[in-house]
Design a protein around this motif. Sequence first.
Motif, mmCIF file in Angstrom:
data_model
loop_
_atom_site.group_PDB
_atom_site.id
_atom_site.type_symbol
_atom_site.label_atom_id
_atom_site.label_comp_id
_atom_site.label_asym_id
_atom_site.label_seq_id
_atom_site.Cartn_x
_atom_site.Cartn_y
_atom_site.Cartn_z
ATOM 1 N N HIS A 84 0.818 -1.211 0.000
ATOM 2 C CA HIS A 84 0.000 0.000 0.000
ATOM 3 C C HIS A 84 0.855 1.265 0.000
ATOM 4 C CE1 HIS A 84 -4.290 -1.273 0.904
ATOM 5 N NE2 HIS A 84 -3.638 -2.416 0.947
ATOM 6 N N ASP A 85 2.103 1.167 0.414
ATOM 7 C CA ASP A 85 2.956 2.339 0.564
ATOM 8 C C ASP A 85 3.637 2.721 -0.741
ATOM 9 O OD1 ASP A 85 2.654 2.577 3.460
ATOM 10 O OD2 ASP A 85 3.883 0.757 3.591
ATOM 11 N N SER A 86 4.008 3.987 -0.837
ATOM 12 C CA SER A 86 4.922 4.432 -1.885
ATOM 13 C C SER A 86 6.330 4.314 -1.330
ATOM 14 C CB SER A 86 4.641 5.882 -2.273
ATOM 15 O OG SER A 86 5.737 6.426 -2.984
ATOM 16 N N PRO A 87 7.176 3.442 -1.876
ATOM 17 C CA PRO A 87 8.533 3.308 -1.349
ATOM 18 C C PRO A 87 9.307 4.623 -1.367
ATOM 19 C CG PRO A 87 8.028 1.477 -2.827
ATOM 20 C CD PRO A 87 6.909 2.469 -2.958
ATOM 21 N N VAL A 88 9.106 5.411 -2.416
ATOM 22 C CA VAL A 88 9.851 6.667 -2.529
ATOM 23 C C VAL A 88 9.400 7.655 -1.456
ATOM 24 C CG1 VAL A 88 10.342 8.646 -4.013
ATOM 25 C CG2 VAL A 88 10.255 6.339 -4.989
ATOM 26 N N ARG A 89 8.088 7.813 -1.292
ATOM 27 C CA ARG A 89 7.590 8.784 -0.318
ATOM 28 C C ARG A 89 7.873 8.329 1.113
ATOM 29 N NH1 ARG A 89 3.275 9.103 -4.257
ATOM 30 N NH2 ARG A 89 3.262 11.169 -5.220
ATOM 31 N N LEU A 90 7.614 7.051 1.411
ATOM 32 C CA LEU A 90 7.871 6.575 2.764
ATOM 33 C C LEU A 90 9.364 6.607 3.074
ATOM 34 C CD1 LEU A 90 6.744 5.351 5.388
ATOM 35 C CD2 LEU A 90 7.028 3.081 4.352
ATOM 36 N N GLY A 91 10.197 6.346 2.068
ATOM 37 C CA GLY A 91 11.632 6.271 2.290
ATOM 38 C C GLY A 91 12.350 7.599 2.261
ATOM 39 N N PHE A 92 11.619 8.694 2.035
ATOM 40 C CA PHE A 92 12.278 10.001 1.978
ATOM 41 C C PHE A 92 12.998 10.297 3.293
ATOM 42 C CE2 PHE A 92 12.182 14.545 2.980
ATOM 43 C CZ PHE A 92 12.940 15.046 1.923
ATOM 44 N N GLY A 93 14.248 10.714 3.200
ATOM 45 C CA GLY A 93 15.025 11.058 4.385
ATOM 46 C C GLY A 93 15.508 9.862 5.176
ATOM 47 N N ALA A 94 15.524 8.683 4.542
ATOM 48 C CA ALA A 94 15.888 7.455 5.261
ATOM 49 C C ALA A 94 17.271 7.544 5.892
ATOM 50 C CB ALA A 94 15.819 6.259 4.318
ATOM 51 N N ASP A 95 18.191 8.256 5.273
ATOM 52 C CA ASP A 95 19.551 8.335 5.793
ATOM 53 C C ASP A 95 19.774 9.539 6.704
ATOM 54 O OD1 ASP A 95 20.389 6.025 4.411
ATOM 55 O OD2 ASP A 95 20.667 7.193 2.573
ATOM 56 N N LEU A 96 18.707 10.276 6.980
ATOM 57 C CA LEU A 96 18.845 11.480 7.790
ATOM 58 C C LEU A 96 18.290 11.312 9.201
ATOM 59 C CD1 LEU A 96 17.649 14.074 5.105
ATOM 60 C CD2 LEU A 96 19.990 13.335 5.586
ATOM 61 N N MET A 97 17.619 10.207 9.465
ATOM 62 C CA MET A 97 16.927 10.028 10.737
ATOM 63 C C MET A 97 17.776 9.234 11.722
ATOM 64 S SD MET A 97 13.056 9.210 9.414
ATOM 65 C CE MET A 97 12.303 10.168 8.101
ATOM 66 N N ASP A 98 17.727 9.643 12.952
ATOM 67 C CA ASP A 98 18.443 8.972 14.024
ATOM 68 C C ASP A 98 17.488 8.038 14.755
ATOM 69 O OD1 ASP A 98 20.351 8.311 15.957
ATOM 70 O OD2 ASP A 98 19.707 9.956 17.258
ATOM 71 N N ARG A 99 17.858 6.775 14.866
ATOM 72 C CA ARG A 99 17.068 5.733 15.542
ATOM 73 C C ARG A 99 15.782 5.356 14.803
ATOM 74 N NH1 ARG A 99 18.584 4.188 20.674
ATOM 75 N NH2 ARG A 99 20.318 5.384 21.554
ATOM 76 N N VAL A 100 15.505 5.959 13.684
ATOM 77 C CA VAL A 100 14.390 5.559 12.821
ATOM 78 C C VAL A 100 15.000 5.069 11.519
ATOM 79 C CG1 VAL A 100 12.336 6.289 11.571
ATOM 80 C CG2 VAL A 100 12.789 7.190 13.868
ATOM 81 N N HIS A 101 14.765 3.791 11.195
ATOM 82 C CA HIS A 101 15.449 3.146 10.075
ATOM 83 C C HIS A 101 14.413 2.694 9.050
ATOM 84 C CE1 HIS A 101 18.859 3.029 12.900
ATOM 85 N NE2 HIS A 101 17.979 2.551 13.773
ATOM 86 N N LEU A 102 14.407 3.353 7.897
ATOM 87 C CA LEU A 102 13.457 3.042 6.835
ATOM 88 C C LEU A 102 14.117 2.162 5.789
ATOM 89 C CD1 LEU A 102 12.044 6.646 6.507
ATOM 90 C CD2 LEU A 102 10.708 4.659 7.217
ATOM 91 N N ARG A 103 13.470 1.059 5.470
ATOM 92 C CA ARG A 103 13.960 0.158 4.440
ATOM 93 C C ARG A 103 12.869 0.023 3.378
ATOM 94 N NH1 ARG A 103 18.068 1.341 6.127
ATOM 95 N NH2 ARG A 103 19.815 0.048 6.879
ATOM 96 N N THR A 104 12.988 0.814 2.317
ATOM 97 C CA THR A 104 12.011 0.798 1.226
ATOM 98 C C THR A 104 12.640 0.458 -0.112
ATOM 99 O OG1 THR A 104 12.284 3.161 0.762
ATOM 100 C CG2 THR A 104 10.665 2.556 2.447
ATOM 101 N N ASP A 105 13.964 0.430 -0.168
ATOM 102 C CA ASP A 105 14.705 0.105 -1.391
ATOM 103 C C ASP A 105 15.043 -1.383 -1.385
ATOM 104 O OD1 ASP A 105 16.440 -0.224 -3.490
ATOM 105 O OD2 ASP A 105 17.906 1.265 -2.814
#
Length: 363
Positions: A84-105
């Motif tokens: 249901h998610d957009s990988p690009v939109r949900l993953g925006f800023g994935a490398d900028l967040m501390d303690r929040v780890h997004l894996r959409t790629d």
Amino acid sequence: MRLLHTSDWHLGRSFHRESLLTAQAAFVDHLVATVRAERVDVVVVSGDVYDRALPPVDAVALCGEALARLRALGVHTVLISGNHDSPVRLGFGADLMDRVHLRTDPGRAWQPVVVNNVGFYGIPYLEPELVKGPWELAERTHTAAITHAMDRIRADRRERKVVLAHAFVTGGQASDSERDITVGGVAHVPLGAFDGVDYVALGHLHGRQRMSDTVRYSGSPLAYSFSEAGHVKGSWLVDLDAGGAEFVPAPVPRPLTRLTGRLADLLTRDPCDHWIQATLTDPVRPKAAMERLREHFPNTVDLQFAPEGGAESAAAPVTTAGRPPVEVALDFVREVRGEPADDEERRLLEEAIMAYRIKETTA
């Protein structure tokens, strides 16, 4: 190491056109309280964070609030994208967040998030058509895609591993609220594809399920269809050191109830504030049935008709060419209700058709 396994938040989803944002916010409160009380180290969210690729702004705000509150507790949160998610939109800023780890790629599925020497590997929803070429898969199936990712994960020499995945594992029980993922290849993935790791946190199916001692679905935190009326919603609290898991029930904002019977009989039951799905068995469809039900059960949101004696007989083909529109409309009323319109209903139909004609003429 303690982790809390949740999935399928579907932030922004409604229930039969009724907003669920308040109920979803209550789940976030419960989630944060559980993390604090149980001294959780890592929260894993196995996909379908949002209900659609372009979520409403209030859903995005609630997600941001949830992640900020978890971060303030000092825990790590690992999220993957679902179908249901957009990988690009949900993953925006994935490398900028501390303690929040997004894996959409998909290409990062075998790159672990390491917490206390445990590797957390996030396999987002994999569309076989999109990864078959880059990964040089032999076939365009979900099994081939998941197997490739898991082989890469198993090849990592890290001793302790937790995998997040958004997939339909063979043997899982579906409900009415999951979106079909068969486009692009065979949907089911065998349980054995996930062998060789300490725990697999699955998302996609909305009912909690234990596929094996180490492979589980947490299910959605709220019921999103009446087929989930018997579900217990919540999250899995997993102790990796002890090797066990305990299910933590989530709050129920409003129970779901299915009622079946004649309208007059249903209206003799005690009123309640549950979400109601009513199936009427009257031989003839009652007039103003929804209005009458809502007077008694204010939260009736779904009405179906299953007349006693079996399904309604198939209608004969109706000829519309050359016939007055009001006669076609009256035939439709007779067909769906099982009895003709009364004089007042006929007058309303005639007035509506005349108003439309006037509008078309003067437009």
